[in-house]
Scaffold this motif. Structure first.
Motif, PDB file in Angstrom:
ATOM      1  N   UNK A   1       0.840  -1.171   0.000  1.00 27.67           N
ATOM      2  CA  UNK A   1       0.000   0.000   0.000  1.00 27.67           C
ATOM      3  C   UNK A   1       0.883   1.230   0.000  1.00 27.67           C
ATOM      4  N   UNK A   2       0.560   2.158  -0.899  1.00 26.87           N
ATOM      5  CA  UNK A   2       1.344   3.389  -1.012  1.00 26.87           C
ATOM      6  C   UNK A   2       0.386   4.567  -0.982  1.00 26.87           C
TER       7      UNK A   2
ATOM      8  N   UNK B   1      -1.555  -1.147  -4.268  1.00 27.39           N
ATOM      9  CA  UNK B   1      -2.651  -0.181  -4.216  1.00 27.39           C
ATOM     10  C   UNK B   1      -2.044   1.178  -3.887  1.00 27.39           C
ATOM     11  N   UNK B   2      -2.291   2.162  -4.764  1.00 27.42           N
ATOM     12  CA  UNK B   2      -1.736   3.500  -4.587  1.00 27.42           C
ATOM     13  C   UNK B   2      -2.891   4.483  -4.453  1.00 27.42           C
TER      14      UNK B   2
ATOM     15  N   UNK C   1      -4.636   2.426  -8.851  1.00 29.26           N
ATOM     16  CA  UNK C   1      -4.288   3.823  -8.544  1.00 29.26           C
ATOM     17  C   UNK C   1      -5.602   4.562  -8.393  1.00 29.26           C
ATOM     18  N   UNK C   2      -5.847   5.114  -7.214  1.00 28.42           N
ATOM     19  CA  UNK C   2      -7.155   5.683  -6.938  1.00 28.42           C
ATOM     20  C   UNK C   2      -7.065   6.934  -6.076  1.00 28.42           C
ATOM     21  N   UNK C   3      -8.109   7.726  -6.162  1.00 26.15           N
ATOM     22  CA  UNK C   3      -8.224   8.924  -5.329  1.00 26.15           C
ATOM     23  C   UNK C   3      -8.585   8.513  -3.908  1.00 26.15           C
TER      24      UNK C   3
ATOM     25  N   UNK D   1      -3.640  -2.603 -14.827  1.00 24.60           N
ATOM     26  CA  UNK D   1      -3.742  -1.501 -13.886  1.00 24.60           C
ATOM     27  C   UNK D   1      -5.124  -0.870 -13.957  1.00 24.60           C
ATOM     28  N   UNK D   2      -5.664  -0.524 -12.792  1.00 26.53           N
ATOM     29  CA  UNK D   2      -6.940   0.176 -12.696  1.00 26.53           C
ATOM     30  C   UNK D   2      -6.634   1.599 -12.249  1.00 26.53           C
ATOM     31  N   UNK D   3      -6.942   2.559 -13.114  1.00 24.63           N
ATOM     32  CA  UNK D   3      -6.742   3.983 -12.819  1.00 24.63           C
ATOM     33  C   UNK D   3      -8.116   4.579 -12.522  1.00 24.63           C
TER      34      UNK D   3
END
Length: 168
Positions: free
Chosen positions: A1-2, A23-24, A50-52, A82-84
């Motif tokens: 986790x980042x 997970x970012x 990568x998520x808000x 990747x899921x953006x």
């Protein structure tokens, strides 16, 4: 986790590699400036996300992170699995030296000889545009792009869309 809470830069000549299952989370309006190379090694079984930090929907900019800023011939983004989610946060963004018919930020700004290659990726619930390409190459291979203001604007370069869906 980042957790990324401020703008982040990958300098020219360096490579950032992100492993499967990472997970970012990104704070609102945070951009990743890439003058080097970013390689994301997700997979359908272990995607990179990568998520808000907040729920983001098209035209709902509050809480959306910024995007990837790739400029110059040394800048490259290679993403697989990747899921953006929840990018494109700025309501008024400068696309210089290119331009855009919309003012909202793009999740992927790919300019001046840069390259972005996305395979088996999802770009979802984007507050702004998906991408803006200017004299650069962008590839979507087996990607789903859904729920964005627009898929973007591309001028010059090569845009490849292979077995992908760009909807809503």
């Amino acid at each position: 986790r980042i957790f990324i809470n401020a703008h982040f830069t990958v300098p020219a000549g360096l490579t950032l590699t992100i492993g499967p299952g990472t997970v970012i989370k990104l704070n609102p309006l945070v951009n990743i400036t890439n003058s080097g190379r970013i390689v994301i090694h997700g997979s359908p079984a272990e995607p990179v996300v990568m998520t808000a930090t907040n729920l983001v929907l098209p035209e709902r900019h509050a809480g959306a992170w910024g995007g990837f800023l790739l400029r110059g011939t040394s800048a490259e983004l290679v993403a697989n699995g990747t899921i953006f989610m929840g990018g494109g946060g700025a309501t008024s963004f400068s696309f210089s030296p290119g331009a855009s018919h919309r003012s909202e930020q793009a999740v992927f700004l790919v300019h001046s000889g840069a390259r972005a290659a996305l395979t088996n990726c999802y770009i979802l619930n984007t507050a702004g545009q998906v991408a803006n390409g200017y004299n650069s190459d962008v590839t979507y291979d087996h990607c789903l792009i859904q729920r964005a203001i627009t898929c973007g604007e591309y001028v010059g370069g090569v845009i490849t869309v292979n077995h992908s869906a760009l909807i809503e």
